[in-house]
Design a protein around this motif. Structure first.
Motif, PDB file in Angstrom:
ATOM      1  N   GLY A 199      -4.379  -1.483  -1.334  1.00  0.00           N
ATOM      2  CA  GLY A 199      -4.713  -1.128  -2.716  1.00  0.00           C
ATOM      3  C   GLY A 199      -5.373  -1.898  -3.504  1.00  0.00           C
ATOM      4  O   GLY A 199      -4.851  -2.329  -4.627  1.00  0.00           O
ATOM      5  N   THR A 200      -6.485  -2.633  -3.035  1.00  0.00           N
ATOM      6  CA  THR A 200      -6.960  -3.931  -3.732  1.00  0.00           C
ATOM      7  C   THR A 200      -7.729  -3.730  -5.085  1.00  0.00           C
ATOM      8  O   THR A 200      -7.620  -4.609  -5.959  1.00  0.00           O
ATOM      9  CB  THR A 200      -7.866  -4.776  -2.596  1.00  0.00           C
ATOM     10  OG1 THR A 200      -7.777  -6.117  -3.076  1.00  0.00           O
ATOM     11  CG2 THR A 200      -9.186  -3.969  -2.547  1.00  0.00           C
ATOM     12  N   ASP A 256      -8.434  -0.479   0.522  1.00  0.00           N
ATOM     13  CA  ASP A 256      -8.238   0.573  -0.369  1.00  0.00           C
ATOM     14  C   ASP A 256      -8.894   1.959   0.137  1.00  0.00           C
ATOM     15  O   ASP A 256      -9.513   2.020   0.957  1.00  0.00           O
ATOM     16  CB  ASP A 256      -9.024   0.245  -1.799  1.00  0.00           C
ATOM     17  CG  ASP A 256      -8.382   0.952  -2.956  1.00  0.00           C
ATOM     18  OD1 ASP A 256      -7.979  -0.016  -3.809  1.00  0.00           O
ATOM     19  OD2 ASP A 256      -8.272   2.091  -3.196  1.00  0.00           O
ATOM     20  N   ASP A 287      -6.092   4.864   4.317  1.00  0.00           N
ATOM     21  CA  ASP A 287      -4.869   5.349   3.618  1.00  0.00           C
ATOM     22  C   ASP A 287      -3.742   4.198   4.021  1.00  0.00           C
ATOM     23  O   ASP A 287      -3.115   4.043   5.426  1.00  0.00           O
ATOM     24  CB  ASP A 287      -4.547   6.548   4.234  1.00  0.00           C
ATOM     25  CG  ASP A 287      -3.303   7.216   3.755  1.00  0.00           C
ATOM     26  OD1 ASP A 287      -3.044   6.649   2.440  1.00  0.00           O
ATOM     27  OD2 ASP A 287      -2.511   8.066   4.192  1.00  0.00           O
ATOM     28  N   LEU A 288      -3.399   3.602   2.924  1.00  0.00           N
ATOM     29  CA  LEU A 288      -1.870   2.720   3.123  1.00  0.00           C
ATOM     30  C   LEU A 288      -2.284   1.889   4.446  1.00  0.00           C
ATOM     31  O   LEU A 288      -3.304   0.906   4.451  1.00  0.00           O
ATOM     32  CB  LEU A 288      -0.620   3.581   3.168  1.00  0.00           C
ATOM     33  CG  LEU A 288       0.275   2.925   2.376  1.00  0.00           C
ATOM     34  CD1 LEU A 288      -0.129   2.938   1.053  1.00  0.00           C
ATOM     35  CD2 LEU A 288       1.771   3.780   2.687  1.00  0.00           C
ATOM     36  N   ASN A 292       0.296  -4.017  -4.914  1.00  0.00           N
ATOM     37  CA  ASN A 292       0.547  -3.520  -6.301  1.00  0.00           C
ATOM     38  C   ASN A 292       0.207  -1.674  -6.346  1.00  0.00           C
ATOM     39  O   ASN A 292      -1.129  -1.523  -6.607  1.00  0.00           O
ATOM     40  CB  ASN A 292      -0.159  -4.125  -7.396  1.00  0.00           C
ATOM     41  CG  ASN A 292      -0.130  -3.357  -8.596  1.00  0.00           C
ATOM     42  OD1 ASN A 292       0.713  -2.504  -8.950  1.00  0.00           O
ATOM     43  ND2 ASN A 292      -0.931  -3.783  -9.487  1.00  0.00           N
ATOM     44  N   LEU A 331      -5.479   7.714  -9.367  1.00  0.00           N
ATOM     45  CA  LEU A 331      -5.191   7.243  -7.972  1.00  0.00           C
ATOM     46  C   LEU A 331      -4.429   6.092  -8.037  1.00  0.00           C
ATOM     47  O   LEU A 331      -3.880   5.619  -7.027  1.00  0.00           O
ATOM     48  CB  LEU A 331      -6.447   7.214  -7.128  1.00  0.00           C
ATOM     49  CG  LEU A 331      -6.308   6.999  -5.862  1.00  0.00           C
ATOM     50  CD1 LEU A 331      -5.516   8.179  -4.905  1.00  0.00           C
ATOM     51  CD2 LEU A 331      -7.690   6.838  -5.134  1.00  0.00           C
ATOM     52  N   ALA A 332      -4.950   5.061  -9.118  1.00  0.00           N
ATOM     53  CA  ALA A 332      -4.488   3.842  -9.014  1.00  0.00           C
ATOM     54  C   ALA A 332      -2.932   3.744  -9.987  1.00  0.00           C
ATOM     55  O   ALA A 332      -2.302   2.801  -9.850  1.00  0.00           O
ATOM     56  CB  ALA A 332      -5.287   3.004  -9.699  1.00  0.00           C
TER      57      ALA A 332
HETATM   58  N1  SAM Z   1      -4.485  -4.218  -6.638  1.00  0.00           N
HETATM   59  C1  SAM Z   1      -5.237  -4.083  -7.799  1.00  0.00           C
HETATM   60  C2  SAM Z   1      -4.374  -4.842  -9.120  1.00  0.00           C
HETATM   61  O1  SAM Z   1      -3.318  -5.064  -8.737  1.00  0.00           O
HETATM   62  O2  SAM Z   1      -5.077  -4.824 -10.019  1.00  0.00           O
HETATM   63  C3  SAM Z   1      -5.225  -2.627  -8.204  1.00  0.00           C
HETATM   64  C4  SAM Z   1      -3.798  -1.901  -8.122  1.00  0.00           C
HETATM   65  S1  SAM Z   1      -3.973  -0.209  -8.582  1.00  0.00           S
HETATM   66  C5  SAM Z   1      -2.266   0.077  -9.144  1.00  0.00           C
HETATM   67  C6  SAM Z   1      -3.602   0.758  -6.907  1.00  0.00           C
HETATM   68  C7  SAM Z   1      -4.707   0.754  -6.140  1.00  0.00           C
HETATM   69  O3  SAM Z   1      -4.268   1.508  -4.702  1.00  0.00           O
HETATM   70  C8  SAM Z   1      -5.858   1.516  -6.522  1.00  0.00           C
HETATM   71  O4  SAM Z   1      -7.001   0.772  -6.277  1.00  0.00           O
HETATM   72  C9  SAM Z   1      -6.016   2.663  -5.438  1.00  0.00           C
HETATM   73  O5  SAM Z   1      -7.093   3.570  -5.194  1.00  0.00           O
HETATM   74  C10 SAM Z   1      -5.176   2.095  -4.325  1.00  0.00           C
HETATM   75  N2  SAM Z   1      -4.645   3.489  -3.468  1.00  0.00           N
HETATM   76  C11 SAM Z   1      -3.889   4.407  -4.165  1.00  0.00           C
HETATM   77  N3  SAM Z   1      -3.400   5.149  -3.113  1.00  0.00           N
HETATM   78  C12 SAM Z   1      -3.690   4.696  -2.137  1.00  0.00           C
HETATM   79  C13 SAM Z   1      -3.471   4.619  -0.322  1.00  0.00           C
HETATM   80  N4  SAM Z   1      -2.716   5.935  -0.113  1.00  0.00           N
HETATM   81  N5  SAM Z   1      -3.912   4.028   0.329  1.00  0.00           N
HETATM   82  C14 SAM Z   1      -4.534   2.880   0.109  1.00  0.00           C
HETATM   83  N6  SAM Z   1      -4.978   2.465  -1.419  1.00  0.00           N
HETATM   84  C15 SAM Z   1      -4.350   3.379  -2.159  1.00  0.00           C
END
Ligand code: SAM
Ligand code: GLN
Length: 286
Positions: A124-125, A147, A173-174, A191, A214-215
């Motif tokens: 989730g970069t 991501d 996904d994850l 994160n 989503l974030a």
């Molecule tokens: N790593 C960055 C930071 O710390 O600033 C962004 C963190 S943000 C809280 C969470 C990120 O996870 C978002 O970019 C979102 O698109 C991604 N995300 C959400 N659900 C996800 C999933 N199931 N699999 C992968 N990534 C996911």
């Protein structure tokens, strides 16, 4: 109509204050439209602003007054001393997350000091803040960043190119994009979204109406993603490995319990941020 820089800044701070916005945003927006460093701005305070720059500045201030985060208006945020591009597809990186990076660098050094190459993944970069900073701070790390959002990955790729970090990007996904390769990692950092959906009602609209949901949000208690991580982590970790999560204040006990159940032998630690809130959980496995 013309104004001196300090007059425009005074207008911005009283305008923003009256609308309960960040009154210091004026300085950042002024530096953005004029291209001035902080030092130059202070030296030129009594100079006239050209009419074009005055219009651009007033527009930017009005955008922030409408609730658009300053970082989306200027297009960047600073993280660990570097400038990362941001747009509404990515979370604006937060200072708390710098502490996750710092804690992970320290623990990797302690656990793997002599090892010459380590495989790390950031799940989730978003803007790439964690992955890119880890790669640049520790050249031993081979970094993968994932991501689920293609738009977020585009921003992260741009940041990696701008900052000169060599990162492997995967969409999915994850942990799925790692699981399918069969590769094992020395460290997984994430994160993930962790805010309970119901918190939305009292959060600032600067966040809830502009940053990607989503974030931010993860189910009724904010723990949905951590629970899913527990099923998938054993499939991608080497025998000796570090897991580091950012968490929401108050989630330390729940997330450390989840980790301890899956990795009974691990040393699991909840770490507070500089504001004294539980903000990170690390598990040293093996
Ligand atoms: N790593 C960055 C930071 O710390 O600033 C962004 C963190 S943000 C809280 C969470 C990120 O996870 C978002 O970019 C979102 O698109 C991604 N995300 C959400 N659900 C996800 C999933 N199931 N699999 C992968 N990534 C996911
Ligand atoms: N720290 C962010 C906020 O409170 C949330 C980030 C996240 O859910 N991982 O706005």
């Amino acid at each position: 109509m013309s104004k001196k820089i300090y007059e425009a800044l005074n207008w911005a701070s009283s305008f923003l204050k009256a609308k309960q916005r960040d009154e210091n945003a004026g300085e950042l927006l002024m530096r953005h439209v004029t291209g001035m460093s902080r030092a130059t701005l202070f030296a030129e305070m009594r100079e006239e602003l050209s009419p074009e720059l005055l219009i651009a500045f007033e527009q930017a201030v009005r955008q922030h007054e409408q609730g658009i985060p300053v970082q989306y208006i200027i297009g960047t945020e600073e993280f660990y001393g570097r400038h990362f591009k941001v747009n509404p597809a990515v979370l604006i990186p937060r200072p708390e997350t710098e502490e996750l990076v710092y804690g992970a660098l320290e623990r990797l050094e302690k656990m793997f000091g002599k090892q010459v190459e380590l495989e790390l993944a950031d799940i989730g970069t978003g803007s790439g803040a964690i992955a890119i900073t880890m790669a640049l701070e520790n050249p031993k790390l081979q970094v993968t960043a994932t991501d689920v959002s293609a738009d977020a990955l585009a921003v992260a790729k741009q940041n990696a190119a701008d900052l000169g970090a060599d990162i492997e990007f995967k969409q999915g996904d994850l942990l799925e994009p790692l699981i399918v390769t069969g590769k094992k990692y020395d460290a997984i950092l994430s994160n993930p979204p962790y805010i309970p959906v119901s918190d939305q009602s009292w959060m600032s609209e600067v966040v809830t109406e502009h940053e990607p949901h989503l974030a931010l949000f993860a189910g009724d208690d904010g723990l949905d993603l951590y629970r899913r991580f527990m099923d998938e982590l054993p499939l991608v970790l080497k025998e000796k490995a570090l897991v580091g999560f950012e968490i929401g204040a108050g989630q330390g006990e729940a997330v450390s319990t989840l980790l301890q159940q899956v990795f009974p032998e691990a040393r699991v630690e909840v770490v507070n941020d500089i504001n004294g809130k539980d903000r990170m959980v690390f598990a040293e496995i093996g």
